[in-house]
Design a protein around this motif. Sequence first.
Motif, PDB file in Angstrom:
ATOM      1  N   GLU A 153      -5.468   3.439  11.774  1.00 21.26           N
ATOM      2  CA  GLU A 153      -6.464   3.449  11.779  1.00 21.26           C
ATOM      3  C   GLU A 153      -7.097   2.842  10.636  1.00 21.26           C
ATOM      4  O   GLU A 153      -8.090   1.843  10.496  1.00 21.26           O
TER       5      GLU A 153
ATOM      6  N   PRO B 104     -10.746  14.642  16.333  1.00 16.10           N
ATOM      7  CA  PRO B 104     -11.725  13.709  15.945  1.00 16.10           C
ATOM      8  C   PRO B 104     -11.516  12.348  15.642  1.00 16.10           C
ATOM      9  O   PRO B 104     -12.170  11.356  16.070  1.00 16.10           O
ATOM     10  N   TYR B 105     -10.149  12.191  14.825  1.00 17.91           N
ATOM     11  CA  TYR B 105      -9.765  10.923  14.832  1.00 17.91           C
ATOM     12  C   TYR B 105      -9.561  10.191  15.993  1.00 17.91           C
ATOM     13  O   TYR B 105      -9.876   9.035  16.212  1.00 17.91           O
TER      14      TYR B 105
ATOM     15  N   ASP C 270     -12.739   9.158  17.372  1.00 19.20           N
ATOM     16  CA  ASP C 270     -13.346   7.866  16.778  1.00 19.20           C
ATOM     17  C   ASP C 270     -12.699   6.511  17.213  1.00 19.20           C
ATOM     18  O   ASP C 270     -13.426   5.557  17.348  1.00 19.20           O
TER      19      ASP C 270
ATOM     20  N   ARG D  45     -14.699   3.552  19.085  1.00 20.30           N
ATOM     21  CA  ARG D  45     -14.473   2.342  18.347  1.00 20.30           C
ATOM     22  C   ARG D  45     -14.074   1.331  19.372  1.00 20.30           C
ATOM     23  O   ARG D  45     -14.415  -0.030  19.452  1.00 20.30           O
TER      24      ARG D  45
ATOM     25  N   ALA E  97     -13.271   9.188  24.664  1.00 19.30           N
ATOM     26  CA  ALA E  97     -13.770   9.681  23.203  1.00 19.30           C
ATOM     27  C   ALA E  97     -14.369  11.056  23.291  1.00 19.30           C
ATOM     28  O   ALA E  97     -14.226  11.801  22.604  1.00 19.30           O
TER      29      ALA E  97
ATOM     30  N   TYR F 151     -13.435  14.510  21.425  1.00 17.90           N
ATOM     31  CA  TYR F 151     -14.509  15.290  20.813  1.00 17.90           C
ATOM     32  C   TYR F 151     -14.605  16.649  21.385  1.00 17.90           C
ATOM     33  O   TYR F 151     -14.909  17.852  20.516  1.00 17.90           O
TER      34      TYR F 151
ATOM     35  N   ARG G 163     -18.291  15.981  12.038  1.00 21.53           N
ATOM     36  CA  ARG G 163     -17.692  14.786  12.457  1.00 21.53           C
ATOM     37  C   ARG G 163     -17.413  14.760  14.191  1.00 21.53           C
ATOM     38  O   ARG G 163     -17.974  13.570  14.852  1.00 21.53           O
TER      39      ARG G 163
ATOM     40  N   GLY H 136     -19.902  12.323  16.474  1.00 23.14           N
ATOM     41  CA  GLY H 136     -19.085  11.562  17.567  1.00 23.14           C
ATOM     42  C   GLY H 136     -19.343  11.853  18.975  1.00 23.14           C
ATOM     43  O   GLY H 136     -19.687  10.957  19.816  1.00 23.14           O
TER      44      GLY H 136
ATOM     45  N   ARG I  89     -23.027  10.704  19.589  1.00 18.14           N
ATOM     46  CA  ARG I  89     -22.977   9.240  19.796  1.00 18.14           C
ATOM     47  C   ARG I  89     -22.297   8.889  21.238  1.00 18.14           C
ATOM     48  O   ARG I  89     -23.042   7.969  21.775  1.00 18.14           O
ATOM     49  N   THR I  90     -21.308   9.747  21.489  1.00 17.45           N
ATOM     50  CA  THR I  90     -20.640   9.196  22.872  1.00 17.45           C
ATOM     51  C   THR I  90     -21.755   9.477  23.997  1.00 17.45           C
ATOM     52  O   THR I  90     -21.875   8.617  24.943  1.00 17.45           O
TER      53      THR I  90
END
Length: 172
Positions: A89, A119-120, A123, A127, A134, A138, A153, A157, A160-161
């Motif tokens: 990443e 969470p990674y 992300d 992206r 996603a 999350y 985070r 996320g 946003r998603t």
Amino acid sequence: RRVPEALNFANGLFRERRYEMAATEYERFLRDGKPSPADAAEARHGLANARLFQGEYAKARQQFEEFLRQAPDHVSAGNAWYRVGETAEMLGDLAAARKAFETFTSNYPNHRHLDTAWPYLGDVCLRTNDLPRARQAYEHSLAAHPDGRLADRARFGLGRTLALLGETDKAI
């Protein structure tokens, strides 16, 4: 098992946080020491971590991947999968990061890095515009680790998603 002196020396340098010197000694041991498979795996994992802590992410990733090829069932394989995802990443290889994080989250359900891996993974999926995956990552993160190191985070996320999915009320 008895650890060869050269490997023990490299491990000592690593423990003392002398990562550059440890990396040099691990490389020398792998090149010149004719190590057993167990000793080679330990040295490669140490070398990968030394490179990671030096900030040499491409070299660290390469060593973690080689470690996984040579010792896929090693006790540190979970850590290596996590680190492959993390370094991939950082280096912008989102496809490799996703594969590594998905492998890690599905195969190591009790690992200490799980609260950050979810969470990674979210992300990376965000992206790459895989919004359903996603969201799943999350939501899983928050359900399993509501107070985890990256819980904020994950919440951000997820918001946003959900906004990108058109679920504004849930996003808010």
